[in-house]
Design a protein around this motif. Structure first.
Motif, mmCIF file in Angstrom:
data_model
loop_
_atom_site.group_PDB
_atom_site.id
_atom_site.type_symbol
_atom_site.label_atom_id
_atom_site.label_comp_id
_atom_site.label_asym_id
_atom_site.label_seq_id
_atom_site.Cartn_x
_atom_site.Cartn_y
_atom_site.Cartn_z
ATOM 1 N N LEU A 1 0.821 -1.209 0.000
ATOM 2 C CA LEU A 1 0.000 0.000 0.000
ATOM 3 C C LEU A 1 0.852 1.255 0.000
ATOM 4 O O LEU A 1 0.646 2.158 -0.817
ATOM 5 N N ILE A 2 1.848 1.314 0.891
ATOM 6 C CA ILE A 2 2.666 2.521 0.994
ATOM 7 C C ILE A 2 3.527 2.711 -0.252
ATOM 8 O O ILE A 2 3.694 3.829 -0.742
ATOM 9 N N TYR A 3 4.069 1.611 -0.812
ATOM 10 C CA TYR A 3 4.906 1.735 -2.008
ATOM 11 C C TYR A 3 4.096 2.233 -3.204
ATOM 12 O O TYR A 3 4.561 3.084 -3.966
ATOM 13 N N THR A 4 2.883 1.701 -3.388
ATOM 14 C CA THR A 4 2.066 2.150 -4.520
ATOM 15 C C THR A 4 1.626 3.606 -4.343
ATOM 16 O O THR A 4 1.535 4.350 -5.320
ATOM 17 N N GLN A 5 1.396 4.017 -3.106
ATOM 18 C CA GLN A 5 1.055 5.419 -2.856
ATOM 19 C C GLN A 5 2.223 6.335 -3.219
ATOM 20 O O GLN A 5 2.041 7.382 -3.845
ATOM 21 N N ILE A 6 3.429 5.927 -2.824
ATOM 22 C CA ILE A 6 4.620 6.725 -3.125
ATOM 23 C C ILE A 6 4.838 6.809 -4.634
ATOM 24 O O ILE A 6 5.093 7.894 -5.185
ATOM 25 N N ILE A 7 4.725 5.678 -5.322
ATOM 26 C CA ILE A 7 4.943 5.659 -6.768
ATOM 27 C C ILE A 7 3.869 6.462 -7.491
ATOM 28 O O ILE A 7 4.144 7.146 -8.481
ATOM 29 N N THR A 8 2.641 6.405 -6.988
ATOM 30 C CA THR A 8 1.564 7.212 -7.574
ATOM 31 C C THR A 8 1.888 8.701 -7.461
ATOM 32 O O THR A 8 1.691 9.471 -8.421
ATOM 33 N N GLU A 9 2.396 9.121 -6.313
ATOM 34 C CA GLU A 9 2.777 10.522 -6.115
ATOM 35 C C GLU A 9 3.901 10.926 -7.065
ATOM 36 O O GLU A 9 3.874 12.009 -7.670
ATOM 37 N N ILE A 10 4.905 10.062 -7.197
ATOM 38 C CA ILE A 10 6.028 10.358 -8.093
ATOM 39 C C ILE A 10 5.540 10.449 -9.539
ATOM 40 O O ILE A 10 5.911 11.366 -10.275
ATOM 41 N N LYS A 11 4.704 9.491 -9.942
ATOM 42 C CA LYS A 11 4.164 9.488 -11.310
ATOM 43 C C LYS A 11 3.351 10.749 -11.577
ATOM 44 O O LYS A 11 3.473 11.371 -12.639
ATOM 45 N N LEU A 12 2.521 11.127 -10.625
ATOM 46 C CA LEU A 12 1.684 12.310 -10.800
ATOM 47 C C LEU A 12 2.542 13.561 -10.944
ATOM 48 O O LEU A 12 2.259 14.436 -11.765
#
Length: 671
Positions: A638-649
């Motif tokens: 959960l935390i890794y996908t949230q971080i990657i989503t933020e970076i991608k955005l």
């Protein structure tokens, strides 16, 4: 007055949010396709309703109104919930997930309904008594259908054990209860055979078909038949999981282990995961069937997430085919430098003399070449992660497609110092050419991507073989997947090493699966068949287990290796590709992505990051590509996908950015 939150049909990360509109239509509901004024110029855009509200807290004086509702296209609440889940699970946009469920093509201007397979008569097989194993399987499945209770079953059945009959009876039970069914196969080549059987059992008027080889018009009309409730059964390839059915009773994935169930285009979804999500919301069941279940599915069954059903015997009580492993190193020592061992050549002659058909299997993939010593079987492997190195002709280097490790090509074998170390490469076209020369009286056909480009070509090749017009069928993995021919006396696996030495941690699993599946095409009639496996690594555990039809032994060994190296199912692998027209830019930005991730995830995450390195396919469409991989333990998902989503955005919404980012969770290709 009602208010709605909608996702705009706009391929831009800057607009990947829900927008609020006022609505004067009382009939508005979640899933409706609507048209709205959007942006400063109030251009009319399509949108999809995600929420319906009676009141809102924003200033209603500035709110815009919905223009009108699309009368033809609409989705349901379950589908919208699944879209939300897909967006989060696979890090994509709202509209990316929505377009999975909406139809391609449009209504025929002439008002003509385009129906594929309308001329099919169907293949009727009398319904024989079930075997004891089939009856026991249905006894475990039927209570969940009757109670309309979600459950995922993993049906591990040897080839020709009667899994299809179990599928059909589960579907029949669901239909009699007024429910719907989705039947998925991994390859379009299998669709026709499945359609013929289902028409024979259920009739063409009760079925629709969806896959990428249909025309856009055919796909649109089939989608509408499903949406309007005119059919109860959908047969299709991967995208069929998005059929707009209501009240789904069962979703079936035959050959569930196949990599084609994982999408390589945005959204990069896993069909098994989507099927389970939809079944949960519909209180339906999922049937995952395979003679060689994926290691991940078997692991989930072991942990109690799936209920496992085992079918150990073929339905006609026939023995599994006899398997012989040929050591191609010995063939070379004895002066045989051809692609056929003496044993395989003799057995082909024997089969043809007895009017039996032959399948020759070679899974020659585009970028899966390897460097091997033909004297001792040694294969160049990565010193960092143990995966076989791939030969790159452009720079004459051996490169690991997983971690980026590179080394020069040795002039002699590091193991035996022999001179026969070189790039290994034989394709199906060469096998076809040699076969025609050696067996000039036989009709030889080839089934691979090169011979199946024209519409209908797959069906033609398969039908020719089915009718006995073709004596020798040569092919890639298309011939190893679920095809049922009663007169096949021999399956020859030209080189098991091609899949064994691909640059992928799943290489051993793919090899075991393909050998077992290909072998399963032999002896499906009343006589047991033979299988000959040619290999330069005849003592590899995957080949030995496949030859013995011993899935349990393979699973035990492979699970231990995955556990030690923290490969799936003990982690998720997250692949991030950064691309740019400027090579220096993509390198710098890739390094910055890694640092941003570490800053957010903490220093402990460093040991789970591989790269960034130039991607194996380093340049596509004038864009340089860098790749990094992250091993994500279950507790960090959960935390890794949230971080990657933020970076991608941050990247995708930066108007000055000169680079693109692509994310794939648990990819099946590292190119």
């Amino acid at each position: 007055m009602k208010y709605v939150n909608v996702a705009i049909d706009n391929n831009n990360d800057n607009t990947d949010i829900l927008y609020t509109y006022a609505c004067e239509f009382d009939e508005i509901k979640i899933g409706n396709k609507v048209y709205v004024p959007f942006g400063k110029g109030n251009r009319t855009k399509a949108a999809y309703v995600f929420e319906v509200l009676d009141k809102i807290s924003i200033n209603i004086n500035k709110i815009k109104y919905i223009d009108h509702i699309d009368e033809e296209i609409s989705l349901n609440k379950e589908i919208i919930n699944t879209c939300k889940w897909i967006r989060q699970q696979y890090i994509c946009r709202y509209i990316d997930s929505i377009k999975c469920f909406t139809p391609a093509g449009s209504l025929s201007k002439r008002g003509k309904i385009r129906t594929p397979y309308k001329d099919f008569e169907g293949e009727y097989k009398s319904i024989k008594d079930l075997t004891m194993e089939q009856s026991n399987a249905l006894d475990r499945i039927n209570p969940f259908i009757e109670k309309q209770e979600y459950k995922t079953f993993l049906i591990h059945g040897v080839t020709s054990s009667g899994k299809t009959e179990i599928y059909m009876r589960a579907i029949d039970k669901c239909i009699k209860m007024g429910r719907t069914a989705i039947m998925l196969v991994p390859e379009i080549s299998l669709t026709t055979q499945t359609i013929e059987r289902f028409i024979g059992r259920f009739g063409s008027e009760n079925m629709a078909v969806l896959h990428s080889k249909l025309s856009l018009g055919e796909r649109y009309d089939e989608w509408m038949r499903v949406k309007k409730g005119k059919v109860k059964i959908l047969i299709g390839a991967r995208s069929g999981v998005f059929a707009p059915f209501e009240n789904i009773g069962v979703i079936i994935l035959d050959e569930e282990h196949e990599t084609t169930y994982k999408s390589d285009k945005t959204p990069k979804y896993d069909t098994v995961e989507v099927a389970i999500k939809r079944a949960q919301q519909n209180n339906g069941i999922v049937l995952l069937g395979s003679a060689t279940p994926s290691l991940i599915s078997s692991y989930k069954a072991e942990k109690g997430l799936y209920e496992k059903i085992t079918l150990k015997k073929r339905y006609n009580e026939a023995n599994l085919p006899e398997v012989q492993i040929i050591d191609m190193r010995e063939e070379l020592k004895n002066g045989n430098k051809t692609i056929f061992s003496v044993a395989l050549y003799n057995e082909i002659c024997n089969c043809l003399d007895n009017e039996k058909q032959v399948i020759l299997f070679l899974n020659r993939r585009g970028y899966s070449s390897f460097i091997s010593c033909r004297s001792c079987g040694y294969v160049l492997k990565c010193k960092e992660c143990g995966i076989s190195l791939t030969y790159h002709k452009s720079n004459n280097k051996a490169i690991c497609h997983f971690c980026g490790y590179t080394e020069d090509i040795p002039e002699q074998c590091p193991e035996c110092h022999g001179k026969y170390i070189k790039h290994f490469g034989v394709g199906t076209e060469k096998v076809e050419e040699v076969s025609k020369k050696l067996f000039p009286q036989s009709i030889v056909e080839r089934l691979d991507l090169d011979t199946t480009k024209r519409k209908g070509s797959i069906d033609k090749i398969i039908n020719n073989f089915k009718k006995g017009k073709t004596h020798i069928l040569i092919g890639t993995q298309l011939v190893a997947k679920g095809l049922d021919f009663a007169n096949v006396g021999l399956v020859g696996i030209i080189s098991a090493d091609i899949t064994l030495n691909i640059s992928d941690f799943r290489a051993a699993e793919r090899t075991f699966q393909l050998i077992t599946q290909a072998a399963g095409r032999a002896g499906r009639g009343n006589e047991s068949g033979r299988v000959i496996i040619q290999s330069y690594s005849p003592n590899h555990y995957a080949i030995l287990a496949a030859a013995k039809h011993d899935y349990g032994e393979f699973y035990k060994t492979e699970k231990m290796i995955r556990s030690m190296l923290l490969y799936p199912p003990y982690s998720d692998l997250i692949q991030i590709i950064i691309s740019s027209e400027e090579e220096e830019e993509v390198q710098l930005r890739s390094e910055k992505v890694v640092q941003d991730f570490i800053n957010k995830a903490g220093n402990k995450s460093k040991k789970y990051i591989f790269g960034p390195h130039p991607a194996p396919m380093n340049k596509i469409n004038n864009h340089y590509r860098y790749q990094l991989l992250i091993k994500c333990l279950p507790e960090n998902r959960l935390i890794y996908t949230q971080i990657i989503t933020e970076i991608k955005l941050g990247i995708s919404t930066d108007r000055n950015a000169k680079y693109l980012i692509s994310i794939d969770i648990n990819p099946y290709s590292f190119l």
